[in-house]
Motif scaffolding. Structure first.
Motif, mmCIF file in Angstrom:
data_model
loop_
_atom_site.group_PDB
_atom_site.id
_atom_site.type_symbol
_atom_site.label_atom_id
_atom_site.label_comp_id
_atom_site.label_asym_id
_atom_site.label_seq_id
_atom_site.Cartn_x
_atom_site.Cartn_y
_atom_site.Cartn_z
ATOM 1 N N ASP A 76 0.824 -1.211 0.000
ATOM 2 C CA ASP A 76 0.000 0.000 0.000
ATOM 3 C C ASP A 76 0.856 1.259 0.000
ATOM 4 O O ASP A 76 0.608 2.204 -0.756
ATOM 5 C CB ASP A 76 -0.912 0.023 1.233
ATOM 6 C CG ASP A 76 -2.075 -0.947 1.137
ATOM 7 O OD1 ASP A 76 -2.280 -1.545 0.064
ATOM 8 O OD2 ASP A 76 -2.778 -1.112 2.160
ATOM 9 N N GLU A 77 1.863 1.284 0.883
ATOM 10 C CA GLU A 77 2.668 2.500 1.021
ATOM 11 C C GLU A 77 3.534 2.742 -0.205
ATOM 12 O O GLU A 77 3.705 3.881 -0.652
ATOM 13 C CB GLU A 77 3.527 2.426 2.287
ATOM 14 C CG GLU A 77 4.128 3.749 2.705
ATOM 15 C CD GLU A 77 3.102 4.785 3.126
ATOM 16 O OE1 GLU A 77 3.474 5.973 3.192
ATOM 17 O OE2 GLU A 77 1.937 4.427 3.403
ATOM 18 N N GLN A 112 1.268 4.018 -2.989
ATOM 19 C CA GLN A 112 0.887 5.410 -2.751
ATOM 20 C C GLN A 112 2.037 6.354 -3.096
ATOM 21 O O GLN A 112 1.822 7.411 -3.717
ATOM 22 C CB GLN A 112 0.481 5.602 -1.290
ATOM 23 C CG GLN A 112 0.027 7.007 -0.945
ATOM 24 C CD GLN A 112 -1.173 7.444 -1.754
ATOM 25 O OE1 GLN A 112 -2.116 6.679 -1.944
ATOM 26 N NE2 GLN A 112 -1.160 8.666 -2.251
ATOM 27 N N THR A 116 2.305 6.761 -6.796
ATOM 28 C CA THR A 116 1.261 7.659 -7.298
ATOM 29 C C THR A 116 1.666 9.117 -7.117
ATOM 30 O O THR A 116 1.496 9.951 -8.020
ATOM 31 C CB THR A 116 -0.069 7.391 -6.562
ATOM 32 O OG1 THR A 116 -0.493 6.061 -6.853
ATOM 33 C CG2 THR A 116 -1.151 8.367 -6.998
ATOM 34 N N TRP A 164 0.777 11.583 3.206
ATOM 35 C CA TRP A 164 -0.050 10.553 2.567
ATOM 36 C C TRP A 164 0.118 9.183 3.219
ATOM 37 O O TRP A 164 -0.251 8.169 2.635
ATOM 38 C CB TRP A 164 0.305 10.453 1.083
ATOM 39 C CG TRP A 164 1.770 10.248 0.825
ATOM 40 C CD1 TRP A 164 2.485 9.085 0.952
ATOM 41 C CD2 TRP A 164 2.718 11.240 0.409
ATOM 42 N NE1 TRP A 164 3.807 9.285 0.647
ATOM 43 C CE2 TRP A 164 3.985 10.599 0.295
ATOM 44 C CE3 TRP A 164 2.618 12.596 0.103
ATOM 45 C CZ2 TRP A 164 5.140 11.287 -0.104
ATOM 46 C CZ3 TRP A 164 3.761 13.277 -0.290
ATOM 47 C CH2 TRP A 164 5.009 12.622 -0.393
ATOM 48 N N THR A 199 -0.347 5.825 4.540
ATOM 49 C CA THR A 199 -1.544 5.004 4.395
ATOM 50 C C THR A 199 -1.944 4.407 5.746
ATOM 51 O O THR A 199 -1.095 4.197 6.623
ATOM 52 C CB THR A 199 -1.314 3.864 3.388
ATOM 53 O OG1 THR A 199 -0.240 3.030 3.861
ATOM 54 C CG2 THR A 199 -0.972 4.409 2.008
#
Length: 235
Positions: free
Chosen positions: A22-23, A26, A29, A175, A177
């Motif tokens: 997930d991290e 992110q 992105t 950001w 997560t």
């Protein structure tokens, strides 16, 4: 820290694996939204620029592929908390860390090359980790013999905490997560509950306990009384 396993792409993966994925996703992105001027901004990890800090993070997330290709040590001797010790931040180790990131950043001339390199690194690590049997042991470049699970926790810390540094350098809202915040907070608290009088969520706790945002005297007293861990994240 959450202990339940989560189904993902037809396999059973741990919360730490989910947090790593997930991290990293992110951060990738965010990288796609950066311009060249962003990459040259200074960071709170001097002397690195954003570009150089990203190169350092890329190296950190990619280390496991080489470690998993090497023979496993006979037993684990260090856990995830023990990994963050003063020996990681001696002048010689720091100098090598700084120079290495600068060399690698110079080899990535633009944002697209940086994004592609980061994507390759974290996805290769993710695939290598998922191919391992339970209980796999690894040896770090510092000589630490650890479980793969514990070392992966340190990689979530690497991406998540330096993500806070990058957000500050870029003037963006952090950001971090939820899954990564849970893993890092679990490490920092030793599994203890956050004292309610602090009024912190997981992300705030991570920022405070890693020195990314200042602690007040009363906050520090509450943490000491609660027995929270003080890990080494710098020299």
């Amino acid at each position: 820290m959450v202990r339940a396993e989560t189904a993902w792409e037809g396999t059973q993966v741990t919360p730490v694996q989910v947090a790593f994925r997930d991290e990293c996703a992110q951060l990738a992105t965010v990288l796609r939204t950066l311009g060249d001027a962003d990459l040259d901004r200074p960071t709170g990890c001097p002397p690195w620029t954003v570009r150089e800090l990203l190169a350092h993070v890329r190296t950190g997330v990619g280390r496991l592929t080489g470690m998993l290709a090497a023979p496993a040590p006979p037993r684990a001797e260090v856990d995830a908390a023990g990994y963050f010790g003063a020996a990681k931040f001696t002048p010689s180790v720091d100098a090598d860390r700084v120079a290495g990131a600068r060399r690698e950043a110079a080899a990535l001339p633009d944002r697209d090359a940086l994004v592609a390199d980061f994507e390759r690194a974290w996805r290769a690590t993710d695939a290598a980790v998922r191919a391992q049997p339970p209980g796999r042991l690894v040896r770090t470049r510092h000589g630490d013999a650890m479980t793969l699970a514990d070392f992966l926790v340190t990689r979530v810390v690497e991406v998540g905490v330096h993500g806070l540094d990058l957000a500050a350098a870029l003037g963006r809202t952090p950001w971090l997560t939820p899954t990564a915040a849970e893993v890092v907070a679990g490490l920092l608290t030793g599994g203890r509950e956050v004292p309610s009088e602090l009024g912190w969520d997981r992300s705030t706790l991570v920022g405070r306990l890693t020195g990314r945002s200042p602690l007040t005297g009363p906050e520090q007293a509450v943490l000491v009384a609660a027995g929270f861990r003080w890990l080494s994240f710098a020299g």
